[in-house]
Design a protein around this motif. Structure first.
Motif, PDB file in Angstrom:
ATOM      1  N   ASP A  85       0.821  -1.217   0.000  1.00  0.00           N
ATOM      2  CA  ASP A  85       0.000   0.000   0.000  1.00  0.00           C
ATOM      3  C   ASP A  85       0.850   1.260   0.000  1.00  0.00           C
ATOM      4  O   ASP A  85       0.569   2.231  -0.701  1.00  0.00           O
ATOM      5  CB  ASP A  85      -0.802   0.023   1.315  1.00  0.00           C
ATOM      6  CG  ASP A  85      -2.257  -0.259   1.077  1.00  0.00           C
ATOM      7  OD1 ASP A  85      -2.551  -0.933   0.088  1.00  0.00           O
ATOM      8  OD2 ASP A  85      -3.072   0.215   1.909  1.00  0.00           O
ATOM      9  N   GLU A  88       2.364   1.973  -3.272  1.00  0.00           N
ATOM     10  CA  GLU A  88       1.445   2.606  -4.223  1.00  0.00           C
ATOM     11  C   GLU A  88       1.397   4.110  -4.022  1.00  0.00           C
ATOM     12  O   GLU A  88       1.334   4.863  -4.983  1.00  0.00           O
ATOM     13  CB  GLU A  88       0.049   2.015  -4.068  1.00  0.00           C
ATOM     14  CG  GLU A  88      -0.264   1.014  -5.166  1.00  0.00           C
ATOM     15  CD  GLU A  88      -1.422   0.118  -4.806  1.00  0.00           C
ATOM     16  OE1 GLU A  88      -2.524   0.641  -4.517  1.00  0.00           O
ATOM     17  OE2 GLU A  88      -1.205  -1.117  -4.799  1.00  0.00           O
ATOM     18  N   CYS A  89       1.442   4.552  -2.770  1.00  0.00           N
ATOM     19  CA  CYS A  89       1.475   5.994  -2.500  1.00  0.00           C
ATOM     20  C   CYS A  89       2.759   6.623  -3.027  1.00  0.00           C
ATOM     21  O   CYS A  89       2.746   7.713  -3.601  1.00  0.00           O
ATOM     22  CB  CYS A  89       1.377   6.256  -0.996  1.00  0.00           C
ATOM     23  SG  CYS A  89      -0.279   6.012  -0.341  1.00  0.00           S
ATOM     24  N   CYS A  90       3.866   5.938  -2.825  1.00  0.00           N
ATOM     25  CA  CYS A  90       5.168   6.505  -3.210  1.00  0.00           C
ATOM     26  C   CYS A  90       5.377   6.479  -4.718  1.00  0.00           C
ATOM     27  O   CYS A  90       6.129   7.285  -5.263  1.00  0.00           O
ATOM     28  CB  CYS A  90       6.306   5.742  -2.534  1.00  0.00           C
ATOM     29  SG  CYS A  90       6.233   5.830  -0.738  1.00  0.00           S
ATOM     30  N   GLY A 200       6.234  13.360  -1.333  1.00  0.00           N
ATOM     31  CA  GLY A 200       5.447  12.957  -0.187  1.00  0.00           C
ATOM     32  C   GLY A 200       6.318  12.702   1.032  1.00  0.00           C
ATOM     33  O   GLY A 200       7.547  12.711   0.961  1.00  0.00           O
ATOM     34  N   ARG A 314      -2.824  11.546   2.819  1.00  0.00           N
ATOM     35  CA  ARG A 314      -3.461  10.736   1.765  1.00  0.00           C
ATOM     36  C   ARG A 314      -3.868   9.360   2.296  1.00  0.00           C
ATOM     37  O   ARG A 314      -4.902   8.826   1.908  1.00  0.00           O
ATOM     38  CB  ARG A 314      -2.498  10.594   0.590  1.00  0.00           C
ATOM     39  CG  ARG A 314      -3.041   9.670  -0.463  1.00  0.00           C
ATOM     40  CD  ARG A 314      -2.384   9.845  -1.796  1.00  0.00           C
ATOM     41  NE  ARG A 314      -2.427   8.586  -2.534  1.00  0.00           N
ATOM     42  CZ  ARG A 314      -1.632   8.284  -3.529  1.00  0.00           C
ATOM     43  NH1 ARG A 314      -0.694   9.150  -3.906  1.00  0.00           N
ATOM     44  NH2 ARG A 314      -1.744   7.136  -4.144  1.00  0.00           N
ATOM     45  N   SER A 315      -3.022   8.793   3.175  1.00  0.00           N
ATOM     46  CA  SER A 315      -3.346   7.477   3.739  1.00  0.00           C
ATOM     47  C   SER A 315      -2.795   7.384   5.145  1.00  0.00           C
ATOM     48  O   SER A 315      -1.755   7.975   5.442  1.00  0.00           O
ATOM     49  CB  SER A 315      -2.696   6.367   2.912  1.00  0.00           C
ATOM     50  OG  SER A 315      -3.527   5.973   1.873  1.00  0.00           O
ATOM     51  N   TYR A 328       0.984   8.770   5.026  1.00  0.00           N
ATOM     52  CA  TYR A 328       1.580   9.312   3.805  1.00  0.00           C
ATOM     53  C   TYR A 328       1.003  10.699   3.562  1.00  0.00           C
ATOM     54  O   TYR A 328      -0.214  10.869   3.408  1.00  0.00           O
ATOM     55  CB  TYR A 328       1.310   8.398   2.604  1.00  0.00           C
ATOM     56  CG  TYR A 328       2.052   8.867   1.380  1.00  0.00           C
ATOM     57  CD1 TYR A 328       3.375   8.487   1.155  1.00  0.00           C
ATOM     58  CD2 TYR A 328       1.442   9.731   0.464  1.00  0.00           C
ATOM     59  CE1 TYR A 328       4.067   8.950   0.049  1.00  0.00           C
ATOM     60  CE2 TYR A 328       2.136  10.198  -0.642  1.00  0.00           C
ATOM     61  CZ  TYR A 328       3.448   9.798  -0.840  1.00  0.00           C
ATOM     62  OH  TYR A 328       4.146  10.266  -1.927  1.00  0.00           O
ATOM     63  N   GLU A 330       0.971  14.454   1.505  1.00  0.00           N
ATOM     64  CA  GLU A 330       1.267  15.134   0.238  1.00  0.00           C
ATOM     65  C   GLU A 330       1.060  16.626   0.406  1.00  0.00           C
ATOM     66  O   GLU A 330       0.199  17.055   1.190  1.00  0.00           O
ATOM     67  CB  GLU A 330       0.321  14.635  -0.861  1.00  0.00           C
ATOM     68  CG  GLU A 330       0.732  13.297  -1.412  1.00  0.00           C
ATOM     69  CD  GLU A 330      -0.295  12.733  -2.403  1.00  0.00           C
ATOM     70  OE1 GLU A 330       0.111  11.904  -3.226  1.00  0.00           O
ATOM     71  OE2 GLU A 330      -1.474  13.108  -2.331  1.00  0.00           O
TER      72      GLU A 330
END
Ligand code: AVJ
Length: 339
Positions: A85, A88-90, A200, A314-315, A328, A330
């Motif tokens: 997960d 995916e953010c990075c 991020g 974001r998460s 995470y 941003e």
């Protein structure tokens, strides 16, 4: 005959080809002056960065393995279970920057999932950083390691020659908790300057919880945290020409529920005078030196400080009991193109 006598061959360890080291020669500054002014305040204090001499770092390592000290093992579990997960953010091929990387232990839980274009560990201790970077580069032959010796907290010079790509700053361990909320906002805001537009921050934050659980984590049964706290005085003796007697102090840690922080203090057991260079400091019986704050956040209070620093969450990831969290962040885009 050749080879039977003469000097033994010296084994020179070659640096692997996937590691680059740049030294920005961080300035040490006037440490004694900084320490003395903290001890001349109404509430005496010492900056917690002075915990980490070699003995202090070893004691901290032991703390992270104590049954009562939940943060490290809980964060590791969160990183491990959610690495995909987080990747995916990075995004693919990010440049992963870690301030205060130490032995780069936690990032290993992410590397296989993240596959960053480069990993940039940053630390003030050049020798230790170099060893840790070489070790990591050998373990991950596909990884481009670009170690930078710098004092990230001061953020005085941006390292040149970093690979191109989206930047992600990895800041685990609830290190942000050592700062007062207002300082944390400034620190996060400054991180934003490193990120350019699309970057991020992957950050670990300890959570507010019952006073019983929090106080146990800083008052372990084996007394390791007490040794860690007292050791700051031995380190001050070395670096500031001081004569603290650790047997004159006792460890005191408690949760300040109004301020949502663990406070660590060293309480003087007697009236006495301490010398630092040519400065004398008077300690009365029962008076304390404040050595650390460790702020705890709720989801809401962490959201507030990130928003004040110009970030959106974001998460967020938690363990089942919500003891600890990883987020995470941003940058919030603004219309005028400024942050
Ligand atoms: C490394 C600052 C996150 O506050 O829990 C551990 C340091 N002090 N036990 C923390 C610490 C006492 C730790 N941080």
């Amino acid at each position: 005959m050749k080879g039977l006598s003469g000097p033994a061959p010296v084994l020179v360890k070659r640096q692997p080809s996937n590691v680059v080291f740049s030294d920005l020669h961080p300035r040490v500054g006037n440490r004694r002056q900084e320490i003395v002014s903290g001890l001349q305040k109404e509430q005496k204090s010492i900056n917690p960065k002075y915990f980490y001499d070699s003995r202090g770092s070893k004691l901290f390592e032991q703390i992270t393995e104590l049954p009562e000290y939940y943060p490290t093992r809980t964060e590791r579990q969160i990183l491990k279970s959610n690495a995909q997960d987080m990747a995916e953010c990075c995004g693919q091929n990010c440049v992963l920057i870690e301030p205060g990387s130490g032995s780069s232990e936690k990032v290993r839980l992410l590397l296989d999932s993240l596959e960053p274009a480069a990993y940039v560990p940053m630390d003030i201790s050049a020798d230790f950083l170099k060893l840790a970077a070489i070790q990591l580069a050998e373990e991950y032959p596909w990884l481009n390691v670009h170690a930078v010796c710098t004092d990230f907290a001061r953020q005085e010079n941006e390292p040149g020659g970093l690979p191109e790509g989206k930047r992600v700053i990895f800041y685990p361990g609830s290190t942000l908790g050592n700062m007062k909320p207002a300082e944390a906002i400034v620190f996060l805001r400054n991180l934003g300057h490193w990120l350019k537009r699309d970057g991020g921050v992957l950050i670990g934050i300890d959570m507010h919880k019952s006073t019983r659980v929090l106080e146990a984590a800083y008052n372990d049964e084996r007394g390791i945290t007490a040794l860690f706290n007292l050791n700051i005085l031995s380190n001050i003796n070395k670096i500031a020409d001081a004569n603290f007697d650790t047997s004159h102090f006792r460890h005191h840690a408690f949760y300040n529920q109004e301020k949502y922080r663990i406070e660590m203090h060293l309480v003087s057991k007697v009236n006495h005078v301490v010398r630092l260079g040519d400065t004398s400091i008077t300690m009365t019986c029962g008076e304390s030196i404040h050595t650390e704050n460790s702020y705890k956040y709720t989801p809401e209070s962490f959201q507030d400080i990130t928003a004040s620093a110009g970030f959106a969450i974001r998460s967020s990831w938690f363990d089942q009991q919500q003891l600890f969290s990883v987020h995470y962040l941003e940058l919030v885009r603004t219309n005028n193109g400024k942050n």
